[in-house]
Motif scaffolding. Structure first.
Motif, PDB file in Angstrom:
ATOM      1  N   LEU A 143       0.826  -1.210   0.000  1.00 26.85           N
ATOM      2  CA  LEU A 143       0.000   0.000   0.000  1.00 26.85           C
ATOM      3  C   LEU A 143       0.862   1.263   0.000  1.00 26.85           C
ATOM      4  O   LEU A 143       0.603   2.209  -0.758  1.00 26.85           O
ATOM      5  CB  LEU A 143      -0.922   0.004   1.213  1.00 26.85           C
ATOM      6  N   LEU A 144       1.879   1.283   0.847  1.00 24.99           N
ATOM      7  CA  LEU A 144       2.734   2.460   0.941  1.00 24.99           C
ATOM      8  C   LEU A 144       3.491   2.716  -0.355  1.00 24.99           C
ATOM      9  O   LEU A 144       3.591   3.864  -0.817  1.00 24.99           O
ATOM     10  CB  LEU A 144       3.720   2.287   2.101  1.00 24.99           C
ATOM     11  N   LYS A 145       4.012   1.667  -0.950  1.00 22.15           N
ATOM     12  CA  LYS A 145       4.735   1.826  -2.213  1.00 22.15           C
ATOM     13  C   LYS A 145       3.814   2.304  -3.325  1.00 22.15           C
ATOM     14  O   LYS A 145       4.180   3.162  -4.151  1.00 22.15           O
ATOM     15  CB  LYS A 145       5.395   0.498  -2.603  1.00 22.15           C
ATOM     16  N   ALA A 146       2.603   1.775  -3.377  1.00 29.29           N
ATOM     17  CA  ALA A 146       1.641   2.189  -4.407  1.00 29.29           C
ATOM     18  C   ALA A 146       1.262   3.659  -4.237  1.00 29.29           C
ATOM     19  O   ALA A 146       1.211   4.423  -5.218  1.00 29.29           O
ATOM     20  CB  ALA A 146       0.402   1.306  -4.341  1.00 29.29           C
ATOM     21  N   ILE A 147       1.003   4.071  -3.012  1.00 31.45           N
ATOM     22  CA  ILE A 147       0.652   5.472  -2.758  1.00 31.45           C
ATOM     23  C   ILE A 147       1.816   6.388  -3.083  1.00 31.45           C
ATOM     24  O   ILE A 147       1.635   7.481  -3.650  1.00 31.45           O
ATOM     25  CB  ILE A 147       0.215   5.647  -1.287  1.00 31.45           C
ATOM     26  N   ASP A 148       3.033   5.941  -2.756  1.00 38.73           N
ATOM     27  CA  ASP A 148       4.218   6.748  -3.057  1.00 38.73           C
ATOM     28  C   ASP A 148       4.368   6.953  -4.560  1.00 38.73           C
ATOM     29  O   ASP A 148       4.720   8.047  -5.017  1.00 38.73           O
ATOM     30  CB  ASP A 148       5.457   6.063  -2.481  1.00 38.73           C
ATOM     31  N   MET A 149       4.086   5.919  -5.334  1.00 37.40           N
ATOM     32  CA  MET A 149       4.187   6.032  -6.783  1.00 37.40           C
ATOM     33  C   MET A 149       3.128   6.967  -7.362  1.00 37.40           C
ATOM     34  O   MET A 149       3.390   7.716  -8.311  1.00 37.40           O
ATOM     35  CB  MET A 149       4.045   4.651  -7.424  1.00 37.40           C
ATOM     36  N   VAL A 150       1.943   6.943  -6.794  1.00 36.48           N
ATOM     37  CA  VAL A 150       0.826   7.719  -7.351  1.00 36.48           C
ATOM     38  C   VAL A 150       0.849   9.173  -6.883  1.00 36.48           C
ATOM     39  O   VAL A 150       0.667  10.094  -7.684  1.00 36.48           O
ATOM     40  CB  VAL A 150      -0.512   7.060  -6.968  1.00 36.48           C
ATOM     41  N   MET A 151       1.045   9.398  -5.587  1.00 36.21           N
ATOM     42  CA  MET A 151       0.913  10.768  -5.069  1.00 36.21           C
ATOM     43  C   MET A 151       2.039  11.193  -4.133  1.00 36.21           C
ATOM     44  O   MET A 151       2.071  12.342  -3.686  1.00 36.21           O
ATOM     45  CB  MET A 151      -0.429  10.916  -4.338  1.00 36.21           C
ATOM     46  N   GLY A 152       2.968  10.295  -3.851  1.00 31.39           N
ATOM     47  CA  GLY A 152       4.062  10.634  -2.956  1.00 31.39           C
ATOM     48  C   GLY A 152       3.651  10.505  -1.507  1.00 31.39           C
ATOM     49  O   GLY A 152       2.505  10.785  -1.148  1.00 31.39           O
ATOM     50  N   LEU A 153       4.583  10.068  -0.678  1.00 32.38           N
ATOM     51  CA  LEU A 153       4.302   9.885   0.741  1.00 32.38           C
ATOM     52  C   LEU A 153       4.793  11.034   1.603  1.00 32.38           C
ATOM     53  O   LEU A 153       4.184  11.359   2.616  1.00 32.38           O
ATOM     54  CB  LEU A 153       4.980   8.598   1.248  1.00 32.38           C
ATOM     55  N   ARG A 154       5.862  11.650   1.191  1.00 31.92           N
ATOM     56  CA  ARG A 154       6.588  12.535   2.094  1.00 31.92           C
ATOM     57  C   ARG A 154       6.464  14.001   1.687  1.00 31.92           C
ATOM     58  O   ARG A 154       6.409  14.325   0.499  1.00 31.92           O
ATOM     59  CB  ARG A 154       8.052  12.111   2.115  1.00 31.92           C
ATOM     60  N   VAL A 155       6.432  14.873   2.680  1.00 34.60           N
ATOM     61  CA  VAL A 155       6.455  16.304   2.410  1.00 34.60           C
ATOM     62  C   VAL A 155       7.825  16.673   1.855  1.00 34.60           C
ATOM     63  O   VAL A 155       8.790  15.908   1.968  1.00 34.60           O
ATOM     64  CB  VAL A 155       6.165  17.116   3.689  1.00 34.60           C
ATOM     65  N   THR A 156       7.930  17.844   1.272  1.00 33.88           N
ATOM     66  CA  THR A 156       9.219  18.295   0.741  1.00 33.88           C
ATOM     67  C   THR A 156      10.165  18.625   1.890  1.00 33.88           C
ATOM     68  O   THR A 156       9.746  18.831   3.041  1.00 33.88           O
ATOM     69  CB  THR A 156       9.039  19.539  -0.127  1.00 33.88           C
ATOM     70  N   ALA A 157      11.454  18.685   1.570  1.00 35.91           N
ATOM     71  CA  ALA A 157      12.455  19.012   2.589  1.00 35.91           C
ATOM     72  C   ALA A 157      12.182  20.390   3.185  1.00 35.91           C
ATOM     73  O   ALA A 157      12.340  20.608   4.399  1.00 35.91           O
ATOM     74  CB  ALA A 157      13.854  18.957   1.983  1.00 35.91           C
ATOM     75  N   GLU A 158      11.754  21.327   2.349  1.00 32.96           N
ATOM     76  CA  GLU A 158      11.445  22.674   2.832  1.00 32.96           C
ATOM     77  C   GLU A 158      10.261  22.660   3.791  1.00 32.96           C
ATOM     78  O   GLU A 158      10.274  23.315   4.838  1.00 32.96           O
ATOM     79  CB  GLU A 158      11.162  23.598   1.653  1.00 32.96           C
ATOM     80  N   GLU A 159       9.217  21.902   3.439  1.00 32.16           N
ATOM     81  CA  GLU A 159       8.039  21.803   4.316  1.00 32.16           C
ATOM     82  C   GLU A 159       8.393  21.133   5.642  1.00 32.16           C
ATOM     83  O   GLU A 159       7.891  21.516   6.702  1.00 32.16           O
ATOM     84  CB  GLU A 159       6.936  21.019   3.611  1.00 32.16           C
ATOM     85  N   GLU A 160       9.262  20.155   5.574  1.00 35.98           N
ATOM     86  CA  GLU A 160       9.660  19.463   6.803  1.00 35.98           C
ATOM     87  C   GLU A 160      10.438  20.396   7.718  1.00 35.98           C
ATOM     88  O   GLU A 160      10.247  20.381   8.944  1.00 35.98           O
ATOM     89  CB  GLU A 160      10.489  18.234   6.455  1.00 35.98           C
ATOM     90  N   ARG A 161      11.299  21.228   7.146  1.00 33.79           N
ATOM     91  CA  ARG A 161      12.050  22.191   7.955  1.00 33.79           C
ATOM     92  C   ARG A 161      11.128  23.260   8.540  1.00 33.79           C
ATOM     93  O   ARG A 161      11.284  23.673   9.682  1.00 33.79           O
ATOM     94  CB  ARG A 161      13.153  22.849   7.116  1.00 33.79           C
ATOM     95  N   GLU A 162      10.184  23.681   7.729  1.00 37.77           N
ATOM     96  CA  GLU A 162       9.250  24.726   8.170  1.00 37.77           C
ATOM     97  C   GLU A 162       8.309  24.221   9.263  1.00 37.77           C
ATOM     98  O   GLU A 162       7.913  24.957  10.159  1.00 37.77           O
ATOM     99  CB  GLU A 162       8.440  25.228   6.977  1.00 37.77           C
ATOM    100  N   GLY A 163       7.939  22.944   9.171  1.00 41.53           N
ATOM    101  CA  GLY A 163       7.006  22.364  10.128  1.00 41.53           C
ATOM    102  C   GLY A 163       5.672  22.067   9.466  1.00 41.53           C
ATOM    103  O   GLY A 163       5.194  22.828   8.621  1.00 41.53           O
ATOM    104  N   LEU A 164       5.066  20.950   9.848  1.00 41.85           N
ATOM    105  CA  LEU A 164       3.831  20.523   9.190  1.00 41.85           C
ATOM    106  C   LEU A 164       2.638  21.403   9.555  1.00 41.85           C
ATOM    107  O   LEU A 164       1.682  21.498   8.794  1.00 41.85           O
ATOM    108  CB  LEU A 164       3.531  19.068   9.563  1.00 41.85           C
ATOM    109  N   ASP A 165       2.697  22.043  10.734  1.00 44.37           N
ATOM    110  CA  ASP A 165       1.564  22.878  11.132  1.00 44.37           C
ATOM    111  C   ASP A 165       1.300  23.969  10.109  1.00 44.37           C
ATOM    112  O   ASP A 165       0.181  24.114   9.599  1.00 44.37           O
ATOM    113  CB  ASP A 165       1.824  23.517  12.502  1.00 44.37           C
TER     114      ASP A 165
END
Length: 452
Positions: A421-443
């Motif tokens: 499931l995780l691999k399929a979702i990653d291929m279709v829409m991506g799992l992870r936020v961008t590096a910039e978003e991660e540094r900025e914070g998810l809030d």
């Protein structure tokens, strides 16, 4: 009429006594057809059981919101506090809808030992008078009670990938995971017929899981481990300071989890009876024992006992006693708790650091390892007089292997399907936020909000 009653009536005097005897005998004859009619009537709602199950349902919902939401939110960095709480709240809402539409039907209907049917699609046929037998509670209450389990299980997984997964991808994964992983495993372990006989294939095999050691904790823990491996570690993991920003929130969350767990475990008796009382007692003992053993292990190795350690230990004990709650006595609970505290401390520290995976909030370290520990030790300490099945200490060594089979089957199925499931979702829409978003914070990056 009893001889004792005859003696009492005749004791008031022969004439009056004979008259009363005749009256009572006539009343008994008249009552006989009525008694037969009552015996033939449909089972009535057991109001005592129902009252306890209504209470237990509210307690288990309390475990996710606000319990788990606060527990996890206090352990992340401040910039991800709202996003972490949002995950628990959103999962509560989405799973509620999924459970009503098809999840409950897949988990708790049908004659197949592997998956339910569509008998309760959109809760079709679930009416005011529908009963969940053999405990004679309204089926609506049983459906709601099981819904709260379905809610907290995917919410637990979020602790493994905290700080770095896209909110949209998280929702898609949890939707698919609930229907393809959680519902079938719940059916395997907990599906029963109206007489209370297990019909799911793991339950029929003899796997003991009173309140969710396999269905909830091993299931969530393994899925969390797979998720954090697929997504990868947080940016700066191992070098940046990622200490919890507000452990007071986590302590409040852990306390709410502990209180709610009485509904989780004692409620799984689905009755207000002695087994529920014993489940409540062993839950308290197991949690306290694990909290103390984790605290002293940390004190010995790191020279200081921490607040994070003692609350993590308490949760580890609650996890480990969950599969055993309706099968073991207080002595067994004491040992299970003491072992779980030490083993989960190792899982959340030594094992994680040795294998270098970033299980952010120790979803696998506490729930996966704690669930496995508790499930296997259930096979050791099960008491026949409490749960109807003897364990190793009562001469039934085979129960330990049955528990191991249950752990392996659940773990392998969860790991394989979660990975796909995780691999399929990653291929279709991506799992992870961008590096910039991660540094900025998810809030702020994902929700446009922040805590000041």
């Amino acid at each position: 009429m009893s001889n004792r009653l005859k003696s009492v009536l005749l004791g008031v005097g022969p004439a009056l006594g004979l008259t009363l005897l005749a009256s009572v005998a006539g009343a008994e004859e008249a009552a006989a057809p009525a008694a037969a009619a009552v015996a033939a009537a449909p089972t009535a709602v057991d109001t005592g059981n129902t009252a306890w199950m209504l209470t237990s349902t509210a307690l288990v919902l309390l475990m996710t919101i606000p319990g788990l939401a606060l527990f996890y939110a206090g352990m992340v960095r401040k910039k991800n506090l709202l996003g972490t709480m949002m995950q628990s709240f959103a999962i509560t809402c989405v799973v509620t809808l999924l459970w009503v539409i098809v999840g409950y039907s897949l988990a708790f209907t049908g004659e197949s030992p592997f998956i339910g049917g569509l008998d309760r699609f959109l809760l079709n046929g679930l009416e005011k008078g529908s009963l969940a037998l053999p405990n004679a509670i309204p089926e609506s209450v049983f459906m709601m009670f099981q819904m709260t389990f379905a809610i907290i299980t995917p919410a637990l997984i979020t602790g493994a990938f905290a700080d770095r997964m896209k909110f949209s991808s998280m929702l898609v994964f949890m939707t698919l995971w609930l229907l393809i992983v959680y519902a079938p495993i719940a059916h395997w372990v907990w599906m029963m017929d109206e007489k209370g006989t297990a019909t799911g294939f793991l339950g029929a095999m003899g796997v003991l899981d009173f309140a969710g050691g396999t269905v909830v904790h091993i299931n969530a823990g393994i899925a969390g481990l797979v998720a954090c491996l697929v997504i990868g570690p947080r940016k700066g993991y191992g070098t940046d300071n990622m200490a919890p920003h507000n452990l007071s929130l986590s302590i409040i969350g852990a306390a709410l989890l502990w209180v709610g767990w009485f509904g989780f475990n004692a409620g799984s008796a689905v009755a207000a009876d002695g087994r529920a009382g014993m489940a409540m007692a062993v839950t308290q003992v197991g949690a306290a024992a694990a909290a103390v053993s984790w605290m002293f292990a940390e004190w010995l190795l790191r020279k200081k006992p921490s607040a994070l350690g003692i609350i993590s230990g308490a949760v580890a004990g609650l996890v480990a006693i969950t599969p055993a709650a309706g099968f073991v006595d207080v002595k067994g609970a004491l040992v299970i708790g003491l072992v779980a505290g030490v083993v989960c401390y190792w899982g959340a520290t030594g094992l994680k650091h040795a294998l270098k995976y970033d299980d952010s909030l120790d979803a696998f370290g506490v729930h996966g390892i704690g669930g496995i520990t508790g499930a296997i030790l259930t096979g050791v300490f099960a008491v026949e007089k409490i749960g109807g099945t003897a364990g190793l200490l009562e001469g039934n060594a085979g129960q330990v292997m049955t528990q191991v089979y249950g752990v392996l089957i659940t773990g392998v199925y969860t790991a394989v399907v979660s990975f796909i499931l995780l691999k399929a979702i990653d291929m279709v829409m991506g799992l992870r936020v961008t590096a910039e978003e991660e540094r900025e914070g998810l809030d702020i990056a994902l929700h446009g909000e922040t805590v000041h």
